[in-house]
Design a protein around this motif. Structure first.
Motif, PDB file in Angstrom:
ATOM      1  N   MET A 351      29.450   0.461 -55.095  1.00  0.00           N
ATOM      2  CA  MET A 351      28.496   0.077 -54.060  1.00  0.00           C
ATOM      3  C   MET A 351      27.395  -0.834 -54.595  1.00  0.00           C
ATOM      4  O   MET A 351      27.178  -0.955 -55.796  1.00  0.00           O
ATOM      5  CB  MET A 351      27.881   1.343 -53.443  1.00  0.00           C
ATOM      6  N   ARG A 352      26.720  -1.441 -53.646  1.00  0.00           N
ATOM      7  CA  ARG A 352      25.520  -2.237 -53.934  1.00  0.00           C
ATOM      8  C   ARG A 352      24.336  -1.378 -53.475  1.00  0.00           C
ATOM      9  O   ARG A 352      24.191  -1.083 -52.281  1.00  0.00           O
ATOM     10  CB  ARG A 352      25.574  -3.563 -53.170  1.00  0.00           C
ATOM     11  N   ILE A 353      23.530  -0.966 -54.432  1.00  0.00           N
ATOM     12  CA  ILE A 353      22.489   0.039 -54.166  1.00  0.00           C
ATOM     13  C   ILE A 353      21.117  -0.518 -54.533  1.00  0.00           C
ATOM     14  O   ILE A 353      20.910  -1.041 -55.641  1.00  0.00           O
ATOM     15  CB  ILE A 353      22.763   1.334 -54.961  1.00  0.00           C
ATOM     16  N   HIS A 384      28.245   0.310 -60.390  1.00  0.00           N
ATOM     17  CA  HIS A 384      27.585  -0.038 -59.136  1.00  0.00           C
ATOM     18  C   HIS A 384      26.574  -1.162 -59.388  1.00  0.00           C
ATOM     19  O   HIS A 384      25.935  -1.226 -60.436  1.00  0.00           O
ATOM     20  CB  HIS A 384      26.883   1.186 -58.553  1.00  0.00           C
ATOM     21  N   LYS A 487      19.338  -5.371 -44.657  1.00  0.00           N
ATOM     22  CA  LYS A 487      20.582  -6.128 -44.445  1.00  0.00           C
ATOM     23  C   LYS A 487      20.583  -7.443 -45.217  1.00  0.00           C
ATOM     24  O   LYS A 487      21.634  -7.898 -45.675  1.00  0.00           O
ATOM     25  CB  LYS A 487      20.786  -6.382 -42.951  1.00  0.00           C
ATOM     26  N   ASP A 492      24.077  -0.898 -49.630  1.00  0.00           N
ATOM     27  CA  ASP A 492      24.680   0.245 -48.941  1.00  0.00           C
ATOM     28  C   ASP A 492      23.710   1.411 -48.854  1.00  0.00           C
ATOM     29  O   ASP A 492      23.747   2.184 -47.890  1.00  0.00           O
ATOM     30  CB  ASP A 492      25.931   0.713 -49.688  1.00  0.00           C
ATOM     31  N   ALA A 493      22.888   1.563 -49.876  1.00  0.00           N
ATOM     32  CA  ALA A 493      21.982   2.714 -49.957  1.00  0.00           C
ATOM     33  C   ALA A 493      20.790   2.337 -50.822  1.00  0.00           C
ATOM     34  O   ALA A 493      20.743   1.246 -51.411  1.00  0.00           O
ATOM     35  CB  ALA A 493      22.708   3.927 -50.535  1.00  0.00           C
ATOM     36  N   THR A 580      19.917   5.988 -46.573  1.00  0.00           N
ATOM     37  CA  THR A 580      20.883   5.068 -45.961  1.00  0.00           C
ATOM     38  C   THR A 580      20.393   4.672 -44.568  1.00  0.00           C
ATOM     39  O   THR A 580      19.406   5.223 -44.071  1.00  0.00           O
ATOM     40  CB  THR A 580      22.282   5.701 -45.858  1.00  0.00           C
ATOM     41  N   GLU A 584      23.991   7.186 -40.895  1.00  0.00           N
ATOM     42  CA  GLU A 584      24.943   7.094 -41.998  1.00  0.00           C
ATOM     43  C   GLU A 584      24.752   8.257 -42.974  1.00  0.00           C
ATOM     44  O   GLU A 584      24.693   8.080 -44.189  1.00  0.00           O
ATOM     45  CB  GLU A 584      24.824   5.744 -42.711  1.00  0.00           C
ATOM     46  N   LEU A 587      27.509   8.621 -45.730  1.00  0.00           N
ATOM     47  CA  LEU A 587      27.363   7.690 -46.852  1.00  0.00           C
ATOM     48  C   LEU A 587      26.261   8.169 -47.791  1.00  0.00           C
ATOM     49  O   LEU A 587      26.400   8.076 -49.020  1.00  0.00           O
ATOM     50  CB  LEU A 587      27.050   6.289 -46.329  1.00  0.00           C
TER      51      LEU A 587
END
Length: 615
Positions: A351-353, A384, A487, A492-493, A580, A584, A587
């Motif tokens: 993921m991209r965190i 990640h 965004k 993602d988180a 998140t 979500e 997630l």
């Protein structure tokens, strides 16, 4: 209550009285000194034994006596010298939630056995931590009824016979929901919290009610009715709040799981200070009725309800039985019908965190910043992509959050404390709460020179309905701004501090209100967020907090209080927060599970090893 509220109103009737001519109102014919004398006499009467505060003190004394007697009666009822019984009880309370659930399903234990084992354990924990409001006497009968109804049957309810603790602001029929206030003592509820009702439908048994801070809006878990609750890791410190009793009991092993609410971090703060795992859902995902939310008619702060568990897997096991469950949405139609997607909680992708160590308004103490930093490094090593996150317009967010917490300028909170016995750890907070707005605003200009955080708290206060409407508009706009920035980063988180301080002693929380932004920010934007333990305060952390090159406090009294409150914290739990986008939750749990796998928190209390004290 209504009369008191009227007396604290805007003075409309008085304005009308004094705007008329004296001849229209004979009382105004008396000299001014007569009214002064009457006010003095009224004040003297109020302070005498027959005054309201004294009557509430007597009501509290009577209640405390009954509570102590009830605890002793239950202890006597459970007392046993049978070695087999004690060994069996120890075996029960040493099991994980999942092991206990499965053992009950397979009829290794009866619901009555498990109930008695945990009731005995909870009372043992109570003697050390003072975390219980009440024992639910009817729970003995409920456990028996569970056995009579389901024993010997293959298909049992998923939580058959599992005891659970109930936060003190949730309604339990026949028991007080007094928020630690003398004015509400001996006023038992006639309804039941829908969260409790649903868990009973699933076969679980509510068996104790736990302590909360007086009037809820604090993270010092103390009240004049129930006294002060201690932290199981260090009894000189508090467990956080407002779900403090729940956190203390669950962390000490006195309940398989606990339930609580979260308006400004009331689940995540105790999880942070007691070393537990929790998740605050998006408000609409799980709506709960028949519970005191802290601020009735509140502003835009998202109110979440959830669980205290020992790990993320237990969160998944419980949340799948609650979120979007048809029986629950039938009970509470306004709760989301979005079913829990357990398949989305697995660790199945890189993921991209986003992350931050400080929100840019109030820096956390060094141990907490290190916990985030170490977690970020472990996530990077796991493959990640980590992206630095900067909280948008953080000072404006803080101002909006505190205004939303008291959308009436604090009038309701002042009413709760008025003519009551104020807890010793909250007296300073109540004094500041009662300062006129004009004085606080004027003082904020001077305070700004040393502490911008304290100055903001002093000046940011709603003064009219126009202020309320405008603050809600700003909040709605800010949420959209926050989502747009999120965004734009493509994350993602988010991983960040759960709270700005570790567990502190009881005199500090009422002076550390600015710390609430760490958790309350995500109530402001109503994002799901969880907290989980990732390690402990180290000796190096204790050295860093008193090093001015690492944690410079200057003349800022808030930073000084944070430093002094968190000194000598070696061994206390450290957590991180995972966030998140709205709805979500699965997630969020997935990222939490990844972090849990990468870190090494054993969950043990100081001095706790393989042996277990006999109960």
């Amino acid at each position: 209550m209504g009369n008191v509220l009227v007396s604290e109103g805007d003075g409309g009737s008085s304005s009308s009285l004094f705007s008329s001519s004296p001849t229209s109102h004979p009382l105004l014919l008396y000299p001014l000194w007569v009214y002064v004398v009457l006010l003095v006499v009224a004040r003297i009467i109020y302070l005498q034994p027959w005054g309201m505060v004294s009557e509430r003190k007597r009501a509290i004394d009577r209640y405390q006596k009954k509570r102590s007697e009830r605890f002793e009666q239950i202890k006597s009822r459970l007392n046993s010298e049978d070695g087999n019984v004690l060994e069996r009880r120890n075996g029960i309370v040493s099991k994980t939630f999942e092991q206990l659930r499965d053992a009950l399903q397979q009829e290794e234990y009866t619901a009555v056995e498990v109930h008695e084992a945990y009731m005995a354990k909870a009372l043992q924990v109570q003697d050390r931590l003072n975390c219980l409001n009440e024992v639910i006497v009817e729970s003995f009968e409920w456990a028996k009824e569970m056995d009579e109804k389901w024993r010997g049957k293959k298909e049992k309810p998923p939580l058959y016979g599992v005891p659970f603790s109930v936060k003190g602001n949730f309604h339990v029929k026949g028991y007080d929901c007094n928020l630690g206030l003398g004015k509400y003592v001996d006023m038992p509820m006639t309804d039941e919290c829908t969260f409790v009702t649903h868990l009973r439908y699933l076969g679980a048994v509510p068996f104790v009610i736990t302590t909360v801070p007086q009037a809820l809006l604090s993270f010092v878990c103390s009240s004049s009715v129930y006294g002060t609750t201690a932290n199981p890791h260090d009894v000189t410190r508090g467990p956080g709040g407002s779900s403090g009793g729940e956190g203390a009991l669950a962390a000490a092993g006195g309940s398989p799981f606990g339930i609580g609410s979260d308006l400004l971090g009331s689940l995540r703060i105790p999880a942070n200070m007691c070393g537990l795992t929790t998740l605050k859902p998006t408000e609409s995902r799980f709506v709960v009725n028949n519970a005191h939310g802290g601020v009735p008619g509140r502003g835009r702060l998202g109110l979440g309800y959830g669980f205290f568990t020992k790990n993320v897997h237990e969160q998944v096991l419980l949340l799948r039985e609650v979120l979007g469950h048809p029986a629950y949405t039938s009970l509470v139609p306004e709760s989301s019908r979005q079913k829990f997607n357990e398949g989305a909680t697995g660790e199945n992708k890189k993921m991209r965190i986003g992350y931050f160590e400080s929100d840019g308004w109030l820096p956390p103490v060094p141990s907490i910043a290190r916990a985030v930093r170490d977690t970020v490094e472990k996530l990077k090593e796991d493959g990640h992509e980590m992206v630095l996150f900067k909280v948008p317009d953080v000072e404006k967010a803080a101002a909006m959050m505190f205004k939303n917490a008291m959308p009436d300028g604090g009038k309701y909170s002042r009413f709760l404390y008025s003519h009551d016995v104020v807890d010793k750890w909250l007296k300073q907070f109540v004094t500041l709460l009662n300062l006129p707005r004009c004085i606080r605003v004027a003082a904020s200009y001077i305070i700004q020179l040393v502490s911008p955080q304290m100055a903001l708290l002093a000046r940011e206060n709603v003064g009219s309905m126009d202020d309320v409407r405008y603050n809600q508009e700003l909040t709605d706009n800010y949420k959209q701004q926050f989502i747009a920035y999120w965004k734009a980063l493509g994350i993602d988180a988010l991983v960040c501090p759960s709270f700005a301080v570790t567990a502190v002693t009881h005199e500090y929380p009422s002076q550390l209100a600015p710390c609430a932004l760490s958790s309350g920010l995500f109530n402001l934007v109503d994002f799901p967020c969880g907290s989980l333990p990732v390690g402990r305060v180290s000796k190096g952390d204790d050295e860093a907090i008193v090093d001015p090159t690492v944690f410079p406090v200057g003349r800022n009294p808030i930073l000084k209080l944070m430093r002094d409150g968190c000194k000598s914290s070696e061994g206390l739990p450290l957590t991180v927060q995972v966030v998140t986008l709205p709805l979500e939750e699965e997630l969020c749990l997935s990222v939490m599970a990844t972090i849990e796998r990468l870190t090494n928190y054993d969950g043990k209390l100081p001095g706790e090893h393989s042996s277990t004290k006999s109960i």
